[in-house]
Design a protein around this motif. Structure first.
Motif, PDB file in Angstrom:
ATOM      1  N   GLU A 150       0.825  -1.206   0.000  1.00 62.64           N
ATOM      2  CA  GLU A 150       0.000   0.000   0.000  1.00 62.64           C
ATOM      3  C   GLU A 150       0.857   1.252   0.000  1.00 62.64           C
ATOM      4  OE1 GLU A 150      -3.658   2.089   2.527  1.00 62.64           O
ATOM      5  OE2 GLU A 150      -2.736   0.229   3.245  1.00 62.64           O
ATOM      6  N   VAL A 209      -5.776   4.494 -11.385  1.00 65.97           N
ATOM      7  CA  VAL A 209      -6.621   4.122 -10.260  1.00 65.97           C
ATOM      8  C   VAL A 209      -5.866   3.088  -9.432  1.00 65.97           C
ATOM      9  CG1 VAL A 209      -7.787   2.291 -11.570  1.00 65.97           C
ATOM     10  CG2 VAL A 209      -8.912   3.307  -9.584  1.00 65.97           C
ATOM     11  N   CYS A 210      -6.033   3.152  -8.109  1.00 64.14           N
ATOM     12  CA  CYS A 210      -5.369   2.223  -7.200  1.00 64.14           C
ATOM     13  C   CYS A 210      -6.411   1.563  -6.309  1.00 64.14           C
ATOM     14  CB  CYS A 210      -4.334   2.976  -6.351  1.00 64.14           C
ATOM     15  SG  CYS A 210      -3.400   1.920  -5.226  1.00 64.14           S
ATOM     16  N   PHE A 211      -6.279   0.258  -6.086  1.00 65.66           N
ATOM     17  CA  PHE A 211      -7.257  -0.458  -5.281  1.00 65.66           C
ATOM     18  C   PHE A 211      -6.600  -1.667  -4.618  1.00 65.66           C
ATOM     19  CE2 PHE A 211      -7.469  -1.496  -9.770  1.00 65.66           C
ATOM     20  CZ  PHE A 211      -7.303  -2.877  -9.791  1.00 65.66           C
ATOM     21  N   TRP A 246      -8.060  -8.230  -2.949  1.00 66.41           N
ATOM     22  CA  TRP A 246      -8.514  -9.064  -1.841  1.00 66.41           C
ATOM     23  C   TRP A 246      -7.844 -10.430  -1.822  1.00 66.41           C
ATOM     24  CZ3 TRP A 246     -10.838 -13.730  -2.747  1.00 66.41           C
ATOM     25  CH2 TRP A 246     -11.397 -13.938  -4.015  1.00 66.41           C
ATOM     26  N   HIS A 302      -1.687  -3.849  -3.119  1.00 62.38           N
ATOM     27  CA  HIS A 302      -2.541  -2.964  -3.897  1.00 62.38           C
ATOM     28  C   HIS A 302      -2.150  -3.040  -5.365  1.00 62.38           C
ATOM     29  CE1 HIS A 302      -3.924  -1.475  -0.092  1.00 62.38           C
ATOM     30  NE2 HIS A 302      -4.640  -0.531  -0.641  1.00 62.38           N
ATOM     31  N   TRP A 334     -19.822  -2.253 -12.100  1.00 63.91           N
ATOM     32  CA  TRP A 334     -18.726  -1.678 -11.326  1.00 63.91           C
ATOM     33  C   TRP A 334     -18.488  -0.220 -11.714  1.00 63.91           C
ATOM     34  CZ3 TRP A 334     -17.684  -3.449  -6.946  1.00 63.91           C
ATOM     35  CH2 TRP A 334     -16.490  -3.156  -6.271  1.00 63.91           C
ATOM     36  N   TRP A 335     -17.551   0.402 -10.990  1.00 64.01           N
ATOM     37  CA  TRP A 335     -17.285   1.836 -11.148  1.00 64.01           C
ATOM     38  C   TRP A 335     -16.929   2.202 -12.584  1.00 64.01           C
ATOM     39  CZ3 TRP A 335     -18.204   4.908  -6.975  1.00 64.01           C
ATOM     40  CH2 TRP A 335     -18.278   4.280  -5.727  1.00 64.01           C
TER      41      TRP A 335
END
Length: 272
Positions: A156, A176-178, A181, A187, A222-223
């Motif tokens: 991260e 974009v960063c995410f 899981w 990340h 989704w986004w």
């Protein structure tokens, strides 16, 4: 309204999350709609090579939009219709910003990475099954072919530092960063050229068959689907999508994202 085009997202929408396959209900409904004269297409973040199997199962042979509008390509013939690649200036920026991160370079037909990218290869393979391991560190030659996008994976803290650099160049790149899981503590950064998105892709897809945006139906979850929700004549969001995403669509489907059956439901509701 007699809708003339259906554009569907792949992951979580057309493809089940359990096995990455198309539900038989959805493929049958798409084929029936195509026989009725409606154009069915794909609007995805995946590369063409990661989309072609779903297109084949559903009988989709015409133009599809990949890498969130950065590449429009004929599904069956692989003929490129439009390509919005990253410039040499952008790739030089990314080489520096991604230093120390596991990096993946997306070309139109596959993804290049070095040994540092091996631990996350299975995750990145969702964009394309064609991963190409280079023997040495990713160098200028790998970046020289006008890649469509790039991904970097790391801690991260390291990704946050890279994003600080990238955000200063928002006129040239979309980034974009995410969190991932599947890999706790890791990340992912996705970068492509600024401008293209699923909304601009829908414009180009409509133009390719001579229909208006008002005659287009889209389905997503989704986004990154919001840009096409905002311009389509009718938009469906899969059940269970984030509320902020669902609020941008015309209607919410009863089928949950990633479970299958949502496309068949959307077709029934749009075409009867």
């Amino acid at each position: 309204m007699a809708y003339r085009l259906l554009a569907v997202d792949l992951d979580g929408t057309l493809l089940r999350r359990s096995d990455g396959r198309v539900d038989e209900r959805d493929s049958a409904a798409i084929r029936e709609l195509s026989r009725a004269g409606v154009t069915v297409t794909i609007n995805t973040g995946r590369l063409h090579s990661g989309s072609i199997e779903a297109a084949r199962v559903c009988g989709i042979v015409g133009p599809i939009a990949c890498v969130e509008g950065s590449h429009l390509v004929e599904a069956e013939s692989e003929r490129t219709i439009a390509r919005h690649a990253m410039t040499p200036e952008v790739t030089r920026l990314l080489r520096e910003a991604f230093r120390g991160l596991a990096t993946y370079v997306f070309e139109h037909d596959g993804i290049h990475h070095d040994e540092a990218g091996e631990p996350f290869a299975q995750y990145v393979r969702t964009w394309s099954p064609n991963l190409k391991l280079v023997e040495e560190a990713l160098d200028e030659r790998v970046w020289a072919n006008g890649p469509l996008a790039a991904v970097a994976i790391g801690s991260e803290a390291d990704c946050t530092a890279a994003m600080t650099v990238l955000r200063a160049h928002s006129n040239d790149i979309f980034s974009v960063c995410f969190p991932i899981w599947q890999y706790p503590g890791r990340h992912c950064i996705l970068v492509r050229t600024a401008g293209p998105n699923k909304g601009t892709a829908l414009v180009e897809l409509c133009n390719s068959i001579g229909c208006s945006l008002e005659e287009a139906v889209v389905v997503g979850d989704w986004w990154n689907d919001i840009p096409m929700f905002e311009v389509a004549g009718l938009s469906f969001v899969m059940g269970g999508a984030p509320p902020e995403v669902g609020g941008k669509a015309s209607e919410v489907l009863t089928h949950e994202h990633g479970t299958g059956g949502g496309i068949a439901e959307a077709i029934r509701r749009a075409w009867g």
